[in-house]
Design a protein around this motif. Structure first.
Motif, PDB file in Angstrom:
ATOM      1  N   ASP A 276       0.846  -1.204   0.000  1.00 10.81           N
ATOM      2  CA  ASP A 276       0.000   0.000   0.000  1.00 10.81           C
ATOM      3  C   ASP A 276       0.878   1.249   0.000  1.00 10.81           C
ATOM      4  OD1 ASP A 276      -1.912  -1.935   0.305  1.00 10.81           O
ATOM      5  OD2 ASP A 276      -2.338  -1.472   2.404  1.00 10.81           O
ATOM      6  N   PHE A 277       0.417   2.278  -0.680  1.00 13.68           N
ATOM      7  CA  PHE A 277       1.240   3.482  -0.750  1.00 13.68           C
ATOM      8  C   PHE A 277       0.378   4.733  -0.781  1.00 13.68           C
ATOM      9  CE2 PHE A 277       0.635   2.119  -5.175  1.00 13.68           C
ATOM     10  CZ  PHE A 277       0.212   3.285  -5.799  1.00 13.68           C
ATOM     11  N   THR A 278       1.016   5.853  -0.441  1.00 12.46           N
ATOM     12  CA  THR A 278       0.384   7.166  -0.475  1.00 12.46           C
ATOM     13  C   THR A 278       1.319   8.152  -1.157  1.00 12.46           C
ATOM     14  OG1 THR A 278      -0.885   6.788   1.557  1.00 12.46           O
ATOM     15  CG2 THR A 278      -0.518   9.077   0.911  1.00 12.46           C
ATOM     16  N   PHE A 279       0.803   8.924  -2.075  1.00 13.76           N
ATOM     17  CA  PHE A 279       1.521  10.032  -2.668  1.00 13.76           C
ATOM     18  C   PHE A 279       0.823  11.319  -2.251  1.00 13.76           C
ATOM     19  CE2 PHE A 279       2.284   7.013  -6.436  1.00 13.76           C
ATOM     20  CZ  PHE A 279       3.463   6.550  -5.890  1.00 13.76           C
ATOM     21  N   LYS A 280       1.596  12.352  -1.928  1.00 13.88           N
ATOM     22  CA  LYS A 280       0.990  13.646  -1.643  1.00 13.88           C
ATOM     23  C   LYS A 280       1.959  14.758  -2.010  1.00 13.88           C
ATOM     24  CE  LYS A 280       2.108  13.163   3.297  1.00 13.88           C
ATOM     25  NZ  LYS A 280       1.537  13.199   4.672  1.00 13.88           N
ATOM     26  N   MET A 281       1.399  15.892  -2.428  1.00 14.44           N
ATOM     27  CA  MET A 281       2.232  17.004  -2.887  1.00 14.44           C
ATOM     28  C   MET A 281       1.388  18.264  -3.036  1.00 14.44           C
ATOM     29  SD  MET A 281       2.615  15.826  -6.872  1.00 14.44           S
ATOM     30  CE  MET A 281       2.961  14.144  -6.378  1.00 14.44           C
ATOM     31  N   TRP A 282       2.104  19.397  -3.101  1.00  9.97           N
ATOM     32  CA  TRP A 282       1.485  20.674  -3.460  1.00  9.97           C
ATOM     33  C   TRP A 282       1.756  20.935  -4.934  1.00  9.97           C
ATOM     34  CZ3 TRP A 282      -1.768  23.484  -0.567  1.00  9.97           C
ATOM     35  CH2 TRP A 282      -1.766  23.282   0.824  1.00  9.97           C
ATOM     36  N   VAL A 283       0.730  21.369  -5.660  1.00 14.33           N
ATOM     37  CA  VAL A 283       0.844  21.611  -7.092  1.00 14.33           C
ATOM     38  C   VAL A 283       0.236  22.971  -7.424  1.00 14.33           C
ATOM     39  CG1 VAL A 283       0.175  20.814  -9.390  1.00 14.33           C
ATOM     40  CG2 VAL A 283       0.696  19.142  -7.604  1.00 14.33           C
ATOM     41  N   LYS A 284       0.908  23.744  -8.271  1.00 13.18           N
ATOM     42  CA  LYS A 284       0.335  24.982  -8.802  1.00 13.18           C
ATOM     43  C   LYS A 284       0.454  24.949 -10.322  1.00 13.18           C
ATOM     44  CE  LYS A 284       2.234  29.140  -8.211  1.00 13.18           C
ATOM     45  NZ  LYS A 284       2.593  30.450  -7.598  1.00 13.18           N
ATOM     46  N   LEU A 285      -0.672  24.793 -10.997  1.00 11.29           N
ATOM     47  CA  LEU A 285      -0.681  24.695 -12.452  1.00 11.29           C
ATOM     48  C   LEU A 285      -0.670  26.080 -13.092  1.00 11.29           C
ATOM     49  CD1 LEU A 285      -3.358  21.900 -12.996  1.00 11.29           C
ATOM     50  CD2 LEU A 285      -0.879  21.645 -12.789  1.00 11.29           C
ATOM     51  N   GLU A 286       0.067  26.191 -14.190  1.00  8.22           N
ATOM     52  CA  GLU A 286       0.041  27.426 -14.982  1.00  8.22           C
ATOM     53  C   GLU A 286      -1.072  27.382 -16.023  1.00  8.22           C
ATOM     54  OE1 GLU A 286       3.968  27.866 -16.506  1.00  8.22           O
ATOM     55  OE2 GLU A 286       4.829  28.384 -14.571  1.00  8.22           O
ATOM     56  N   GLN A 287      -1.526  26.168 -16.327  1.00  3.05           N
ATOM     57  CA  GLN A 287      -2.678  25.983 -17.194  1.00  3.05           C
ATOM     58  C   GLN A 287      -3.235  24.593 -16.957  1.00  3.05           C
ATOM     59  OE1 GLN A 287      -1.735  25.775 -21.425  1.00  3.05           O
ATOM     60  NE2 GLN A 287       0.402  25.265 -20.946  1.00  3.05           N
TER      61      GLN A 287
END
Length: 265
Positions: free
Chosen positions: A173-184
């Motif tokens: 089992d795994f978890t991915f997490k992150m902050w993302v800011k899209l330009e488009q």
């Protein structure tokens, strides 16, 4: 052994003195050497911590503290200790040092993305899954201090070769997490935007998380039974997210073949 603040991490105390304003590989200032965190008011029950960034003489800092537990229904108190001139900074490998904030058995990689010109992004865990640059990604302001600006038009990304990685062959089992800011939005760019992936040059994937051209978050992994995929039913990214920080996470139960996807929660 000498680390970011020129302190000798051995017991020999052979500290170095910098000349002409040397740039430290990892930006943890000397002033943080006396910082301590405890769960008791007497200051005897210490907690492991990592100082990622600190601006001397201000209240600006990024510090990660590993508490024994945190209540979801009540405040959890802990205490900060400083102004001890005789205190020495903990080495990364010390019991209360950086590597014990991030367990190598649970956190396979933690990237703060604070490096500016090393051509690498340093993994904060003892796995040392440091990422190399492709293209010319640059350090930029992040949600928490720093981030990396990746341009679609320049095919920029961060990676590590399989022979150099530790613990990224994830089969549980795994978890991915992150902050993302899209330009488009991907729907506007008419292309899929990958967030994290383990694959080879031919495109064979072990696991990946990406945003589809329908602006949905997609997650998949491959095991002996074949590929299992899931995604958000609706577009998880909308026009209002462009230019703003969004926290995304996915949790995958391999045996049950279930996926949980979270946005800002």
């Amino acid at each position: 052994r000498f680390e970011n603040d020129l302190l000798d991490e051995t017991d020999n105390n052979n500290d170095l003195t910098g000349a002409n304003s040397p740039t430290y590989v990892e930006n943890v200032p000397f002033v943080a050497q006396d910082l301590r965190f405890t769960t008791d008011v007497a200051g005897t029950i210490e907690c492991p911590f990592e100082v990622v960034y600190m601006v001397t003489g201000s209240s600006v800092a990024e510090v990660h503290v590993k508490l024994p537990s945190v209540s979801y229904s009540a405040d959890t108190d802990f205490y900060v200790w400083y102004n001890n001139a005789s205190a020495r900074a903990y080495a990364k490998t010390d019991w209360f040092g950086q590597y014990n904030v991030w367990s190598s058995n649970s956190e396979k990689g933690v990237w703060h993305l604070q490096e500016n010109s090393l051509l690498k992004r340093i993994d904060a865990t003892s796995n040392r899954n440091d990422l190399s640059e492709a293209g010319t990604p640059v350090k930029d302001a992040g949600k928490i201090q720093s981030g990396t600006d990746l341009e679609l038009s320049s095919s920029e990304y961060l990676s590590i070769v399989d022979a150099s990685q530790t613990g990224l062959d994830i089969v549980t089992d795994f978890t991915f997490k992150m902050w993302v800011k899209l330009e488009q939005l991907p729907s506007t760019a008419t292309t899929i935007m990958g967030l994290i992936s383990k694959d080879d040059a031919s495109g064979q994937r072990s696991y990946h998380m990406r945003i589809s051209t329908a602006d949905k978050l997609l997650v998949s992994y491959l095991d002996t039974a074949g590929e299992t995929s899931s995604g958000s039913d609706d577009a998880i990214f909308v026009v209002g997210d462009v230019g703003n920080w969004v926290h995304i996470a996915t949790s995958v139960d391999i045996s049950a073949k279930t996926f949980e996807i979270y946005k800002n929660g």
